[in-house]
Design a protein around this motif. Structure first.
Motif, PDB file in Angstrom:
ATOM      1  N   THR A   1      -4.490   7.949   7.697  1.00  0.00           N
ATOM      2  CA  THR A   1      -5.845   7.702   7.756  1.00  0.00           C
ATOM      3  C   THR A   1      -6.327   7.096   6.612  1.00  0.00           C
ATOM      4  O   THR A   1      -7.753   6.704   6.457  1.00  0.00           O
ATOM      5  CB  THR A   1      -6.817   9.054   8.234  1.00  0.00           C
ATOM      6  N   THR A   2      -5.640   6.961   5.501  1.00  0.00           N
ATOM      7  CA  THR A   2      -6.215   6.275   4.142  1.00  0.00           C
ATOM      8  C   THR A   2      -6.331   4.894   4.278  1.00  0.00           C
ATOM      9  O   THR A   2      -6.697   4.172   3.449  1.00  0.00           O
ATOM     10  CB  THR A   2      -5.655   6.944   3.031  1.00  0.00           C
ATOM     11  N   MET A   3      -5.307   4.349   4.866  1.00  0.00           N
ATOM     12  CA  MET A   3      -4.961   2.838   4.530  1.00  0.00           C
ATOM     13  C   MET A   3      -5.999   1.841   5.336  1.00  0.00           C
ATOM     14  O   MET A   3      -6.311   0.997   4.526  1.00  0.00           O
ATOM     15  CB  MET A   3      -3.608   2.538   5.344  1.00  0.00           C
ATOM     16  N   LEU A   4      -6.361   2.314   6.163  1.00  0.00           N
ATOM     17  CA  LEU A   4      -7.395   1.232   6.780  1.00  0.00           C
ATOM     18  C   LEU A   4      -8.765   1.115   6.161  1.00  0.00           C
ATOM     19  O   LEU A   4      -9.383  -0.063   5.840  1.00  0.00           O
ATOM     20  CB  LEU A   4      -7.595   1.538   8.379  1.00  0.00           C
TER      21      LEU A   4
ATOM     22  N   TYR B   1       0.735  -1.116   0.027  1.00  0.00           N
ATOM     23  CA  TYR B   1      -0.018  -0.008  -0.174  1.00  0.00           C
ATOM     24  C   TYR B   1       0.803   1.057   0.011  1.00  0.00           C
ATOM     25  O   TYR B   1       1.733   1.414   0.744  1.00  0.00           O
ATOM     26  CB  TYR B   1      -0.894   0.124   1.197  1.00  0.00           C
ATOM     27  N   ASP B   2       0.327   2.184  -0.998  1.00  0.00           N
ATOM     28  CA  ASP B   2       1.221   3.523  -0.840  1.00  0.00           C
ATOM     29  C   ASP B   2       0.108   4.647  -1.367  1.00  0.00           C
ATOM     30  O   ASP B   2      -1.065   4.209  -1.830  1.00  0.00           O
ATOM     31  CB  ASP B   2       2.392   3.711  -1.730  1.00  0.00           C
ATOM     32  N   VAL B   3       0.453   5.831  -1.181  1.00  0.00           N
ATOM     33  CA  VAL B   3      -0.392   6.882  -1.600  1.00  0.00           C
ATOM     34  C   VAL B   3       0.184   8.031  -2.339  1.00  0.00           C
ATOM     35  O   VAL B   3       1.656   7.986  -2.280  1.00  0.00           O
ATOM     36  CB  VAL B   3      -0.638   7.657  -0.354  1.00  0.00           C
TER      37      VAL B   3
ATOM     38  N   VAL C   1      -4.649  10.011  -3.440  1.00  0.00           N
ATOM     39  CA  VAL C   1      -5.090   8.607  -4.159  1.00  0.00           C
ATOM     40  C   VAL C   1      -4.171   7.319  -3.537  1.00  0.00           C
ATOM     41  O   VAL C   1      -2.886   7.467  -3.257  1.00  0.00           O
ATOM     42  CB  VAL C   1      -4.812   8.529  -5.410  1.00  0.00           C
ATOM     43  N   GLY C   2      -5.011   6.514  -3.066  1.00  0.00           N
ATOM     44  CA  GLY C   2      -4.199   5.392  -2.195  1.00  0.00           C
ATOM     45  C   GLY C   2      -4.452   4.113  -3.229  1.00  0.00           C
ATOM     46  O   GLY C   2      -5.479   3.814  -3.923  1.00  0.00           O
ATOM     47  N   LEU C   3      -3.173   3.485  -3.453  1.00  0.00           N
ATOM     48  CA  LEU C   3      -3.312   2.364  -4.319  1.00  0.00           C
ATOM     49  C   LEU C   3      -2.795   1.056  -3.731  1.00  0.00           C
ATOM     50  O   LEU C   3      -1.758   0.923  -2.780  1.00  0.00           O
ATOM     51  CB  LEU C   3      -2.261   2.724  -5.411  1.00  0.00           C
ATOM     52  N   LEU C   4      -3.714   0.001  -3.576  1.00  0.00           N
ATOM     53  CA  LEU C   4      -3.460  -1.357  -3.148  1.00  0.00           C
ATOM     54  C   LEU C   4      -2.817  -2.262  -4.105  1.00  0.00           C
ATOM     55  O   LEU C   4      -3.618  -2.397  -5.429  1.00  0.00           O
ATOM     56  CB  LEU C   4      -4.551  -2.171  -2.298  1.00  0.00           C
TER      57      LEU C   4
ATOM     58  N   VAL D   1      -8.121   1.041  -5.806  1.00  0.00           N
ATOM     59  CA  VAL D   1      -7.602   2.370  -5.866  1.00  0.00           C
ATOM     60  C   VAL D   1      -8.714   3.018  -5.074  1.00  0.00           C
ATOM     61  O   VAL D   1      -9.892   2.844  -5.513  1.00  0.00           O
ATOM     62  CB  VAL D   1      -7.176   2.793  -7.268  1.00  0.00           C
ATOM     63  N   HIS D   2      -8.268   3.990  -4.485  1.00  0.00           N
ATOM     64  CA  HIS D   2      -9.580   5.001  -3.919  1.00  0.00           C
ATOM     65  C   HIS D   2      -8.825   6.542  -3.797  1.00  0.00           C
ATOM     66  O   HIS D   2      -7.819   6.712  -3.570  1.00  0.00           O
ATOM     67  CB  HIS D   2      -9.850   4.529  -2.581  1.00  0.00           C
TER      68      HIS D   2
END
Length: 501
Positions: free
Chosen positions: A243-246, A187-189, A219-222, A232-233
């Protein structure tokens, strides 16, 4: 007048024909250039009624198509299961392929499709479908709820059994990589900025990795362990990265009903609350560890070896067992020393210290420098911070809650985060992910859905061919399949691809 025979890596193979000063001279030079280009290519006698080669006239080309490129991209699209996930929506497929071939605006994508040999949809159709493609949910926690499904392609009504649009694509990606026990998730943003002055609640100024002040989105990418995109979100631009990962993890785990996964993330993505929440969900993690002070195990080693350098690649192991009142597993910290990393860090420290000394002595103005300590009007060099950073040079920390972890496996898994960064580079460079032509959240979400699908197809192409997606597209788009009308006959001809493609 010149003929450019080839162009590669900035160098050109050019043949100079001549210079023209009048229109007549220019036409003459064009004729000479055509003869040079057609040298050794005699006119084909098709023995048609009326004389050889259609009486010397050029045979009309009835259609032209980038056959090799479109077929390869379409193959990747189908192999990943996107055709079924998108309900056989040809408009969505066309937009995804256009994004890979030449990323541009929605309107100009129609020109790209036409040049590639596809029948482009109307611009009104594209705009009408955006609301459907944006159906990924504004909140990642809602992604797994099939009751909030994607809108039907034709009616626009919610499909209770179908799930949201981007969630369908995410499920297809997960099925392609074959999620199973002990799955590794990276995971990274990143941030995407907009050229506007005011925020709107979604596009907001915040911490920018590019150090920009304009409104942006986060933008968070898994991805899986190879960097293949899984989810992606998009989040508000002023939302903290930690606060984006969970939300993304919860959405992914709920959607795929996974229990045994290992999350890999950089130290900047993780807070203590994130660690506790990950463990509360029964998950394992491999995280980058912040090192505010020289670790105890490093101090002990240096005390025992006062005149020795730490061996290159040496890993210090520091267990951190859970106490009776701790609601967590046992943790293990690893601290790896790399001589090359130390060399780069020490060189940076020397540069900053030299600037700090010049600022303290008044030779240069005081600028932002972590080693300049201001006490009222007194300036001094922070030698304590310098000593600590020199002692930490070359040391990187990792923490995991895996049982009996192997240090090399943990470090190797963490190094896979480079694959997420590669996917982000592909998205922002090759696919032009920054939504410069989009202004509303609905349009931005639809754009990210298309980029997500294009990224997955691009990674599939790279894994299959061994070429970068940029090189593949640049090469393959030069080879076309054309149809020539010769009297009552239609002739199909295709350029052969290079042997290594």
């Amino acid at each position: 007048m010149q003929i450019v025979h080839s162009q590669r890596r900035g160098s050109r193979d050019i043949e100079h024909i001549g210079s023209a000063h009048t229109d007549a001279d220019l036409e003459l030079l064009k004729a000479v250039a055509r003869q040079r280009l057609a040298a050794g290519q005699g006119e084909l006698d098709l023995r048609l009624p009326g004389g050889p080669a259609n009486q010397g006239e050029a045979l009309p080309i009835t259609s032209s198509r980038m056959g090799h490129l479109l077929d390869a991209l379409g193959r990747g699209y189908d192999v990943l299961g996107f055709a079924a996930a998108a309900g056989r929506d040809e408009v969505f497929k066309a937009l995804v392929l256009a994004r890979i071939i030449e990323p541009t605006s929605k309107l100009d994508s129609l020109r790209v499709l036409a040049e590639a040999g596809m029948d482009p949809p109307s611009y009104r159709t594209v705009k009408r479908r955006l609301r459907i493609y944006a159906g990924a949910g504004q909140n990642p926690d809602d992604t797994a709820r099939d009751g909030d499904g994607a809108a039907d392609l034709e009616t626009g009504q919610v499909d209770p059994a179908g799930g949201r649009w981007r969630a369908r694509l995410a499920r297809a990606c997960a099925a392609h990589v074959g999620l199973g026990p002990a799955t590794l998730l990276l995971y990274d943003v990143t941030t995407l900025y907009f050229e506007t002055d005011e925020g709107d609640g979604f596009r907001e100024p915040g911490f920018s990795k590019e150090r920009r002040l304009e409104p942006q989105i986060t933008v968070g990418l898994l991805t899986d362990g190879s960097g293949f995109p899984l989810m992606v979100h998009a989040f508000e631009g002023n939302r903290a990265e930690t606060t984006t990962m969970l939300p993304v993890l919860r959405a992914f785990l709920d959607a795929h009903r996974l229990a045994d996964v290992t999350v890999v993330a950089d130290a900047g993505m993780v807070s203590e609350a994130n660690k506790r929440a990950i463990e509360a969900a029964g998950l394992s993690f491999i995280l980058g560890a912040r090192i505010p002070e020289v670790p105890y195990v490093v101090k002990v080693w240096r005390d025992a070896h006062p005149d020795a350098e730490i061996p290159d690649g040496h890993v210090f192991v520091q267990p951190w067992p859970a106490g009776r009142g701790d609601n967590r597993r046992d943790h293990t910290f690893f601290y790896q020393y790399k001589a090359d990393r130390a060399r780069r860090t020490l060189r940076g420290i020397d540069t900053q210290i030299a600037k700090a000394e010049n600022a303290v002595e008044g030779r240069t103005p005081v600028k932002r420098n972590r080693y300049v300590r201001l006490t009222g009007a007194t300036k001094s060099v922070n030698r304590t911070l310098e000593a600590k950073n020199r002692a930490l040079a070359g040391i990187k920390g990792y923490v995991t809650n895996l049982p009996n972890p192997d240090p090399q496996q943990v470090i190797a898994a963490y190094s896979r985060l480079l694959q997420v960064e590669k996917s982000f580079r592909m998205s922002k460079t090759d696919l032009a992910a920054r939504p410069v032509y989009h202004h509303t959240r609905e349009s931005i979400e639809a754009h990210l859905t298309i980029v997500f699908a294009a990224l997955a197809v691009s990674r599939w192409i790279e894994n299959t061919t061994g070429w970068t997606i940029k090189r593949f597209v640049t090469t393959a788009r030069r080879y076309r399949t054309i149809q020539i009308q010769a009297g009552e006959h239609t002739i199909t001809a295709a350029d052969p691809l290079p042997n290594d493609l």
